[in-house]
Each structure stands twice: as C-alpha cells, then as structure tokens.
Design a protein around this motif. Structure first.
Motif, PDB file in Angstrom:
ATOM      1  N   LYS A 199       0.819  -1.217   0.000  1.00 18.18           N
ATOM      2  CA  LYS A 199       0.000   0.000   0.000  1.00 18.18           C
ATOM      3  C   LYS A 199       0.850   1.263   0.000  1.00 18.18           C
ATOM      4  O   LYS A 199       0.459   2.287  -0.559  1.00 18.18           O
ATOM      5  CB  LYS A 199      -0.957  -0.009   1.191  1.00 18.18           C
ATOM      6  N   TYR A 200       2.023   1.198   0.626  1.00 17.05           N
ATOM      7  CA  TYR A 200       2.843   2.410   0.651  1.00 17.05           C
ATOM      8  C   TYR A 200       3.330   2.761  -0.752  1.00 17.05           C
ATOM      9  O   TYR A 200       3.562   3.923  -1.081  1.00 17.05           O
ATOM     10  CB  TYR A 200       3.999   2.279   1.650  1.00 17.05           C
ATOM     11  N   VAL A 250      -5.251   4.916   3.840  1.00 17.05           N
ATOM     12  CA  VAL A 250      -4.305   3.971   4.443  1.00 17.05           C
ATOM     13  C   VAL A 250      -4.040   4.387   5.884  1.00 17.05           C
ATOM     14  O   VAL A 250      -4.500   5.428   6.355  1.00 17.05           O
ATOM     15  CB  VAL A 250      -2.972   3.937   3.649  1.00 17.05           C
ATOM     16  N   THR A 258       1.583   3.642   7.151  1.00 14.87           N
ATOM     17  CA  THR A 258       1.787   3.397   5.718  1.00 14.87           C
ATOM     18  C   THR A 258       2.116   4.700   5.004  1.00 14.87           C
ATOM     19  O   THR A 258       3.037   4.764   4.166  1.00 14.87           O
ATOM     20  CB  THR A 258       0.531   2.758   5.090  1.00 14.87           C
TER      21      THR A 258
END
Length: 359
Positions: free
Chosen positions: A6-7, A40, A44
């Motif tokens: 996700k990052y 997020v 993150t």
C-alpha cells in the motif's frame, strides 16, 4: 503475483500529484492528512513519505513542512505555470481554459488549472509565490490592494481584464474597434435604436463594454436604453436575462429594433423570452452579443457576436516572461490583432415585421 504494498500506491499518488502540479495550488499534506486522503494507515503514509525523502523526491523543512526536492523538479519538468479562474460553471471559462492549456502545450509548458471562490483565499497567495508564472481570470469584485501587491511582486498576468494601470500584464480579449463592429453590423442592417442588455455581474470589463456602446450611440446619432440587472456572483446570468427580457415584453416596453447583450448569456436568455412571447428573433427583433460562447453559432437562431480571438501571440508573451528572469518589457496591455464577427440569424434588417413589435 503479490499485490503491491500500500505504501507504493501512496508513493505513486504523491508522484502523480507532483507531476501534475497539484502542489502548486495546495501544500503537500503531512502524513496524517495523506493517510486520510488515500485511505491507508498513518504508518503506511509515513513510510511512503520517508521513502521519497530518502530518494530526494521530497524534502522536509525544520518546520516539518514537506516540499518537492529541487533536484527532482529538474528531472521531471512538472507543471510550473498555473491558470486560476473563478469556480462557477461557464462554457466561456471552459473555452478559455482549453485555449490557454493548448497554447502552453504547444510551447512545451505543463500548465496546472485551478479554481478559486474569492479573493481572500490563502491559496491565491500560495500559488503565485510557488509558481513560475500565474495567469488569473478575474471575477466581479475588485481585487484587494494587498493581493494586487502580491501579484505585482510575482509573475502574474491577467486574462480577460485590464489591470495594466495596476502594474499587471493584462490580456484584453476584445478591442474597442471589434466591439463597435457588432454595433456597426446592426447599424448597416438599419437599426438606429439599439438597447443594451446586461445581466453579468459588474466588473471593469463589463463597464467598458457599456461605455463603448454609449459612446458609439452618441457618435452615430443613435439612441438606446440600458437594461441593467447584474446577476449575483457565481449565479447564472442567463436566467436573469430571461426574467429581465420577459418583464420588458410583459410591460410592453420594447421601443427599440435591436438589443445587444454585454455577454452571450444575456442574449441567450433574451432570445428564450422572445420565443415564449412569439417574437421572431432576427425578423421581429434583432438580438446580438458582444462576444459568443460555444455553441452559440449552432443555436436556432444562431447568435450574432464576436468569436473568441486567436490568443496564441499574446499568451506567448506571457509564457516567455514566465520562463525568463527579466521584468516585463513594453506595454502591459495586450490585445489580439482581431476578433471575427459571426453574423448569425439573430440579427436581421429593419423591416415591416420589426416595426410590428413596436406597435
């Protein structure tokens, strides 16, 4: 294949925003806000920012504020010129945005459009300080002195307005000669009483158009009445024009053979009111506009007025100035060479049918 972390998605969002010039019109958010915007967790978002800090895409100041790293800016050539225009729906503003964007693209300049609601927005201050150059399309209320000073201290050009006396390079779309050309067209059709219809919120450009109409009437020994009902800022002047013209018709106050609208919406609203009153525009009564907005030439009847001129030369002067380290040179008031008059079906010769309306 495993899904990307996700990052990495957050890093892509940041990179896209930098390239598109988003951070010219707003500050780079901190990790908490970035997490909210991208859906997020804080950790993150923090990892995404940290990665870009390490790769010298971002830089963090002692205050904690984030900024695009100067070295990265040089690598990707992001949008550095901003077009700011009022935040209300308008085919005219959309048309100007397209013209400016395409003109910038032809010169290899990435342009970031942005909107504003009022002159006291902090974003206006931030944009002109960060951008290499800013083109501003003004709206009704006068620009406050403190903002004019900010504009003068940076590279700001005005589009569709004359602020040359305030020290700002200004692009005025329609010259006095071109505006008079619309009136002369009506004159050649036999009209000697031409009323002016204005429903646009008053600003220096609208005042100038009304003044040109009044001086032309005197010079041509013609007559006319000003019907002035400015719409509130950020509202539709077309609806106001419809109500204004409907009232004129109901009160039996049409004693002219032609109307000229200061803008296209004034003409559009007036034509609709005439249609509902069984007045045939172009035959019973002529209606023109100083300038046209798309798709006025495809209406029934098509509307007489000035087409938006070619702005490439005058915009090029602004773009060259933005790209240089010099001060503005030469006259600050720029006008395109000409604007073509579209002779639509909404204007016709004075004849028997026209006189019938005035009975």
């Amino acid at each position: 294949m495993p899904a990307p972390a996700k990052y990495n998605e957050v890093m892509s969002v940041i990179k896209r925003r930098i390239r598109e010039g988003d951070y010219l019109v707003e500050r780079i958010p901190g990790e908490r806000r970035l997490a909210e915007e991208t859906g997020v967790s804080y950790m993150t978002a923090r990892r995404a920012v940290q990665n870009w800090l390490e790769e010298k895409v971002l830089i963090r100041h002692e205050s904690g504020a984030l900024e695009v790293h100067p070295d990265y800016n040089e690598q990707i050539n992001p949008a550095e010129v901003v077009l700011l225009y009022p935040a209300y729906p308008s085919s005219y503003l959309t048309q100007l945005r397209v013209i400016v964007t395409e003109s910038a693209k032809r010169r290899g300049i990435a342009l970031r459009p942005g909107q504003y609601v009022h002159w006291d927005e902090q974003a206006l201050m931030d944009v002109v300080e960060q951008a290499k150059g800013t083109i501003v399309i003004p709206y009704g209320p006068s620009i406050p002195g403190r903002l004019l000073e900010q504009f003068r201290s940076n590279k700001v050009a005005i589009l569709d307005g004359d602020f040359a006396d305030n020290g700002l390079p200004s692009v005025r779309l329609f010259s006095e000669v071109c505006i008079e050309g619309v009136l002369e067209h009506c004159y050649q059709l036999g009209h000697r009483r031409i009323d002016c219809l204005n429903t646009q919120n008053r600003n220096p450009e609208i005042d100038r158009r009304i003044d040109i109409w009044q001086r032309w009437l005197e010079r041509r020994d013609c007559t006319g009445t000003l019907h002035d009902d400015p719409a509130p800022v950020f509202t539709d002047p077309t609806a106001v024009a419809y109500r204004l013209m409907s009232g004129i018709i109901e009160r039996d106050e049409i004693d002219c053979t032609a109307f000229i609208g200061t803008t296209c919406p004034a003409a559009v609203g007036a034509i609709r009111a005439c249609y509902e009153a069984d007045i045939e525009v172009g035959n019973d009564l002529s209606i023109a506009a100083v300038n046209l907005e798309p798709p006025a030439e495809y209406f029934c009847p098509s509307i007489t007025g000035l087409m938006t001129p070619d702005l490439s030369e005058v915009l090029a002067e602004c773009f060259d100035w933005f790209a240089s380290a010099r001060q503005w040179r030469g006259t600050r008031l720029l006008e395109p060479r000409k604007s073509n008059l579209f002779k639509g079906e909404s204007t016709g010769k004075v004849g028997r049918a026209t006189r019938r309306v005035n009975l």
